[in-house]
Design an enzyme around this catalytic site. Structure first.
Site, PDB file in Angstrom:
ATOM      1  N   SER A   1      -9.950  -1.509   6.810  1.00  0.00           N
ATOM      2  CA  SER A   1      -9.234  -1.209   5.568  1.00  0.00           C
ATOM      3  C   SER A   1      -8.441  -2.360   4.968  1.00  0.00           C
ATOM      4  CB  SER A   1      -8.309  -0.011   5.785  1.00  0.00           C
ATOM      5  OG  SER A   1      -9.059   1.172   5.824  1.00  0.00           O
TER       6      SER A   1
ATOM      7  N   SER B   1      -9.576   0.867   2.892  1.00  0.00           N
ATOM      8  CA  SER B   1      -8.694   1.761   2.195  1.00  0.00           C
ATOM      9  C   SER B   1      -7.540   1.056   1.480  1.00  0.00           C
ATOM     10  CB  SER B   1      -8.121   2.779   3.182  1.00  0.00           C
ATOM     11  OG  SER B   1      -7.230   2.153   4.078  1.00  0.00           O
TER      12      SER B   1
ATOM     13  N   LYS C   1       0.865  -1.187   0.000  1.00  0.00           N
ATOM     14  CA  LYS C   1       0.000   0.000   0.000  1.00  0.00           C
ATOM     15  C   LYS C   1       0.899   1.233   0.000  1.00  0.00           C
ATOM     16  CE  LYS C   1      -4.026   1.538   2.743  1.00  0.00           C
ATOM     17  NZ  LYS C   1      -4.820   1.236   3.962  1.00  0.00           N
TER      18      LYS C   1
ATOM     19  N   GLY D   1     -10.247   0.621  10.571  1.00  0.00           N
ATOM     20  CA  GLY D   1     -11.705   0.595  10.665  1.00  0.00           C
ATOM     21  C   GLY D   1     -12.307  -0.451   9.737  1.00  0.00           C
TER      22      GLY D   1
END
Lengths: 572, 572
Positions: free
Chosen positions: B257, B233, B158, B255
C-alpha cells in the site's frame, strides 16, 4: 496450613486419558538406557565419592557449594581457574598464559561434581570436550591466535537447544530418539566463537515449570540447599553455573525460565529483549506462537560476564546472518552509571502475591543500600498486574494445549505434577479463537504502552522486583509465575542479580500479623503457606532488574553498578 | 479477451447479506454532508478552473502533471519552491531565506490543484495549515531557531492515521462520526519536528485494495494519466506526492500500500522494516494481528528526502519513547555505495504473474544501465513464491473476516468490488484456528530464513523486482498483490524507485508469442488480459528494491546510487 490444594487449581484441563501405560511400556527400556548412559558418562577422573546417599543429603538441606570449598574438592589451581571471570580466562588463553585444556579440565571436574550432587545434567560428554580443548590449543599453537573471543571457554547448554548429532528431546519422552542433524543457531555461534561444550542440562517436562521435574531423570537440586529446587525451566543451568561448572550457561525464558533458576540457584541471568539472541533450532513447542515469545540468554557468575557474552555473541557472532528472526542491532558499549545517575522503582508487591520474609528483607535491604549510595529510589505500584497475568496465562495455552498433548500421545508418558498446573493456565483445553488471540495481543500492547509511558513520564530508569514470592521453592512446589511472566508479556529486558543475602531461618520468619493475612487468591494461599523458615536454609536471595524494551545494554550496565554497591562477588 | 471473470475469484466468502439499504439510508445524508464539506474546503485562492468536465479528462487519459507545467499554473517562485527537495527547503527556512508561509502557500496551491484533478483528498484544511505556518514563522522570528528539522515542511497524511479533533474513519462509513482525541504517534512526531499539515488523503474501503475505491468519495486518479488508478491503498498520497502537493507523504503498507501508489503514481516510497516507524493511533483493523504486520513509511519525490525523513523521524523523533512497539534503533548514516560495491539480483518473473511489456522493458533497461555502470547483476529465481502468496492470503483473512464484517454492519454500506476480492483471499469467511495460524507463522519464518540464507550465501545485497505485473492499472482492476506482498511476508525493507521510463503504446506491445501464452492461474489471466497498450499511455514505470530485514539504511543508500545511474530527477 493452606486450605487450598494444588488439585483445586486444575479446572481448565482435566488431562485425563493422556497417560497410556501400555504405550509407555515401550519407552521405559529406552529411558532406562538413557539414564544408564548418563551414569556411565561420569568420568572417574573428575568424580567424587558422595559423603552420604543422595537422598540423605536432600533431607539434610546439604550445601553443595560449601562442601566443595570445605572439603577442598578442587586443587588451588582448579579453584583459581573456575573462579575466574570469562573475561579474564579469555585474556589469559589468548595471551598463552593458560591452555584451553587446563581450563577445560578444571571446569569439567567442577561440573561433574555438581552433577553428582545436584542431578543437573541430561548429557555429559567430557571426552568430546577434551578433544575440542585440545584442538583449540593446537589451533592456537599453529596460528598464534584464537578462533574467536570465546576460545577455550567451557559453556553449558540447556538440553532442548539443538546439538549436532545428539538426541534433542526437550524432556518429552516421545522425542527420545530425535537426533538433530545440525546445531541450533546459538550453539553454532558459540562454537564459531571458540566455546567448548561438554554438558547439556536438565529442564522440566514441556519446559513450562519454574522447576525441573520430568520422566527422564527427575528433579535437579539447588546447589546451596539440596532440599530445594534450583528453579526452572533452565534448571540444570541454574545449578551448574551457580556451582561453577561452566563459564556461562545458555538458558531460555518464556515465563521466567532463565530468571527463576538464576535467582534461586545463586547466579546472574539475563532475559534479553526478544529477537536479540537466536532461538532457532531447538526442541520446543512454541513455533509460530508469537503472543509471548521465548528468548535465550546467558547465565553467569558475574554481570561483567553477562555483558561480555552478549557483546561477543551479538557483535562477533552476527546472529542475523544465520537467523532472520534476530534484529540486526549491535550490542552497544554502555559504561556503568554512577549511583546518582539513575532512578530505580522498587516493586515490593505485585498485587497478586505477597513476598515471604527473606524476599521482603532482600528488597528492603537492597533499596536501603542503593539509596545510601546515592541511587534515587521510588516505590513502584504495579500497573494492571492481574490483567497481565490473566492475559499471559491465556496466551500460553491459546491452542487449547493441542501441541503439547500431541507430544504426550507419542509416548503415553505420565503427565507430571507441574505440567498439569501449567496446562490449566488460561482457558486450558478450551483454547482461543484467532479473534480472541488478537484481542489479547492488543491488550498486551496496551500494557506495554502503559508501563513505558509510566517510566518515561516519571523519569524512572529501572524497576527492581522479586523474581518470585519466595526464595528457591521445594521441588515441584511452585505454581505462580506472576513476578517473572510480567516481564515476558512486557518484553522488558530483565537481569536477575544476587543481593549477597541468603535465607536465614532465625531472621526470616513471618511476623505475627501474617496469621490474619487475607489471601488474595487460592494461588497466593498455596504459595505462601508452603513457606516454613526452617526448610529454606541458606537459599540465595536474587532479584530482578528491568528496563524498557531494547535497553538491554543499560540494564546490564546498571546491574554492574548495583552489584558493586551491594558488594556481591560470586567468583571467590 | 479473458476467459475468467472477477466474480469467479469470489469463492471463499460470498459476502451476501451485508449490504443493508435500510440502515445505509441513515448514513447517506451524512456522506453527502461529508462530500459537501470537502468541496467547500477547496480554497478559491489556490483553485483552478478545470479545462473540461472531469469525466472527460478521465476519458482523455489526461496528464495532469504535464498540464501543470504547460499551462504554467504556478508562478516561477511557486514552482521553484515546490520542486525543491525537503532537505533544501528545510535549510532555506532554517537560514531565514524562506518563510514557512511562502513555502506553505506554494504547496497548498499545488496540492489543491492536484485534488481538483485527481480526487486525492478526503479532507483539506488550508486555513489551519496557514495558521500553523504563520505560527512557525513567528516562532522563528522570536527564537531565531526552528522548532525542529521539519520546520515549515508541508507533509501530507493518509486519512486513517489519527488526527487530533478530526474524524478518522479509515473509509468505513460506520466510522463517519469517529473523532480522534489525539494525534497518532507518527502525526505527533512529525508535528513535534515542525511539519505543517493541511491535507488528509484518500484510501480504499478496508484499506485493503491496491486501488482506492470507497463509499466516501470514490476513486482517486493517477496524475500522469487520469484514466488510470494511482494505486493504493495510500492512493491519495501517491497522487498528491507525485503531483508535488507535499514535501513528503505518509503512507501505510501491509500488502503493497505504499509501494503500489509510489510506483504507479510516479514517486518514491519506502516500506521500512516493521517496528521502525510507529503505526500507533489509527483507524485500522489489524490490532493484535501479528502474522503480517502493517508499517508506515514516507513517500517523496527524491531518495534523499526518504533518507532525510527516516533519519529525523527516528533520530530526533525517538518514536520508542511514545510507542513501545518501535524498536530503539537509531537510523544509521550510510554513504551511497559505488556501483562496483554491490550486487543486485533481478526478479524478472515471480512464477505467478508475468509482467506486461512496459514492466518487462523497465526491468531490462534498468538491469542493463546498472550493469553498464559497474553494478554486479544476477538473475533472481523466486523461492517458493506461490507458497508465500498462499500463506500471506490466509494471514490477511485469518479471523474469517469477522472484524471487517462487524465494521460493515455498523452502516450497512455496500461492499465495493475490490473489497470482495480481498475478503475472498485465503480461506475467506472460514478463517483459521490458532494452531493453523501458528503453522503459517512458522512457514513464514522458514521462508524468511530461506531468502536470507540465499542472499547471504550468494553475496547478493539487493533484489530488484516488479511492483506489480503492470504499470498503473485501470481503476478497480487490480487483484494480484504477489509482487508486493512477498516483501511484507518476508519483512524486507523495500524502496520503490522510478526508472525514469513511462509506458509508450507504440513500444510496449505484447509480442506475438503472447497469444500462445499459457496462463498459470485464473488470477494471472484476469490481470494480463486487461493490458491493452493504448489504455496506459504515459504511466510511470517504478520498480522495487529490497534488502534483508533491518537493512533499511542500506536499501535507501543503494537507491540513491541506482537513481543516480538511471538519471532520474523528479524535482524539475
Amino acid at each position: 496450613m493452606s486450605q487450598v490444594t494444588y488439585e483445586s487449581l486444575l479446572v481448565n484441563d482435566p488431562l485425563t486419558g493422556y497417560d497410556d501405560a501400555k504405550k509407555y511400556a515401550e519407552f521405559v527400556p529406552k529411558l532406562e538406557a538413557y539414564r544408564e548412559k548418563l551414569i556411565n558418562s561420569i568420568d572417574p577422573e573428575y568424580a567424587i565419592v558422595l559423603p552420604k546417599p543422595i537422598e540423605e543429603l536432600y533431607a539434610d538441606q546439604f550445601n553443595a557449594i560449601k562442601y566443595l570449598y570445605d572439603e577442598k574438592l578442587l586443587s588451588e589451581e582448579e579453584l583459581a581457574i573456575t573462579n575466574s571471570s570469562g573475561t579474564d580466562l579469555a585474556k589469559k588463553i589468548a595471551s598463552g598464559e593458560l591452555k584451553s585444556v587446563t581450563v577445560y579440565k578444571a571446569f569439567a571436574k567442577r561440573g561433574t561434581i555438581c552433577h553428582q550432587l545436584t542431578n543437573c545434567a541430561l548429557e555429559i560428554f567430557t571426552d568430546e570436550g577434551l578433544e575440542r580443548a585440545e584442538y583449540l590449543d593446537k589451533y592456537y599453537e599453529q596460528n598464534g591466535t584464537t578462533v574467536g573471543p570465546f576460545h577455550g571457554l567451557p559453556i553449558s547448554l540447556k538440553e532442548h537447544l539443538f546439538y549436532k548429532n545428539k538426541v534433542c528431546h526437550g524432556c518429552f519422552v516421545g522425542n527420545i530418539e530425535d537426533v538433530s542433524e545440525v546445531h541450533g543457531v546459538t550453539t553454532q555461534i558459540l562454537e564459531n566463537l571458540g566455546a567448548v561444550f561438554y554438558i547439556r542440562t536438565n529442564q522440566p517436562q514441556t519446559l513450562m515449570h519454574l522447576c525441573s521435574d520430568n520422566n527422564y531423570i527427575g528433579c535437579t537440586r539447588n546447589p546451596y540447599n539440596l532440599g530445594l529446587s534450583p528453579g526452572g525451566s533452565s534448571s540444570g543451568e541454574g545449578a551448574l553455573v551457580s556451582f561453577g561448572g561452566s563459564v556461562a550457561g545458555v538458558g531460555t525464558d518464556i515465563g521466567g525460565s532463565i530468571r527463576a533458576p538464576a535467582a534461586f540457584s545463586g547466579c546472574f541471568g539475563l532475559r534479553p529483549s526478544t529477537k536479540r539472541i537466536s532461538v532457532r533450532g531447538g526442541s520446543a513447542l512454541d513455533a509460530g506462537q508469537e503472543s509471548v515469545i521465548g528468548v535465550a540468554g546467558p547465565m553467569t557468575r558475574s554481570v561483567d560476564d553477562i555483558d561480555m557474552w552478549m557483546k561477543h555473541y551479538i557483535n562477533d557472532g552476527k546472529p542475523w546472518l544465520l537467523d532472520e528472526q534476530v534484529i540486526n542491532m549491535p550490542w552497544k558499549e554502555v559504561a556503568p552509571p554512577k549511583p546518582s545517575e539513575f532512578t530505580v522503582a522498587i516493586m515490593y508487591d505485585n498485587d497478586l502475591l505477597k513476598t515471604t520474609p527473606p524476599i521482603a528483607r532482600g528488597l528492603k535491604e537492597t533499596a536501603a543500600k542503593l539509596e545510601n549510595a546515592g541511587v534515587k529510589i521510588v516505590e513502584f505500584k504495579p500497573i494492571k498486574s492481574k490483567l497481565a497475568y490473566d492475559v499471559v496465562h491465556q496466551m500460553y495455552t491459546a491452542d487449547g494445549n493441542i501441541g503439547t498433548k500431541a507430544c504426550f500421545q507419542k509416548s503415553g508418558e505420565p503427565i507430571v505434577r507441574l505440567t498439569k498446573n501449567y496446562l490449566n493456565y488460561g482457558k486450558g483445553s478450551k483454547g482461543l479463537t484467532v479473534t480472541e488471540n488478537r484481542e489479547l495481543n492488543d491488550i498486551r500492547n496496551e500494557l506495554r504502552q502503559e508501563y513505558t509511558e509510566f517510566l518515561v513520564k516519571n523519569d524512572i530508569d529501572f524497576i527492581i522486583s522479586p523474581t518470585y514470592a519466595n526464595v528457591a521453592p521445594k521441588p515441584k512446589e511452585i505454581y505462580n509465575w506472576s513476578y517473572t511472566s510480567l516481564f515476558n508479556i512486557l518484553d522488558f529486558p530483565t537481569l536477575v542479580f544476587q543481593t549477597g543475602l541468603f535465607q536465614d531461618p532465625k531472621v526470616d520468619k513471618w511476623d505475627d500479623s501474617f496469621k490474619d493475612y487475607k489471601f488474595r487468591s487460592p494461588s497466593e494461599e498455596l504459595e505462601l503457606t508452603s513457606y516454613d523458615p526452617k526448610e529454606f536454609v541458606g537459599a540465595p536471595i536474587g532479584l530482578q532488574l528491568s528496563g524498557k524494551r531494547y535497553t538491554d545494554e543499560d540494564v546490564v550496565a546498571a546491574g554492574k553498578t548495583i552489584v558493586d554497591i551491594l558488594g556481591v562477588n560470586l567468583l571467590k
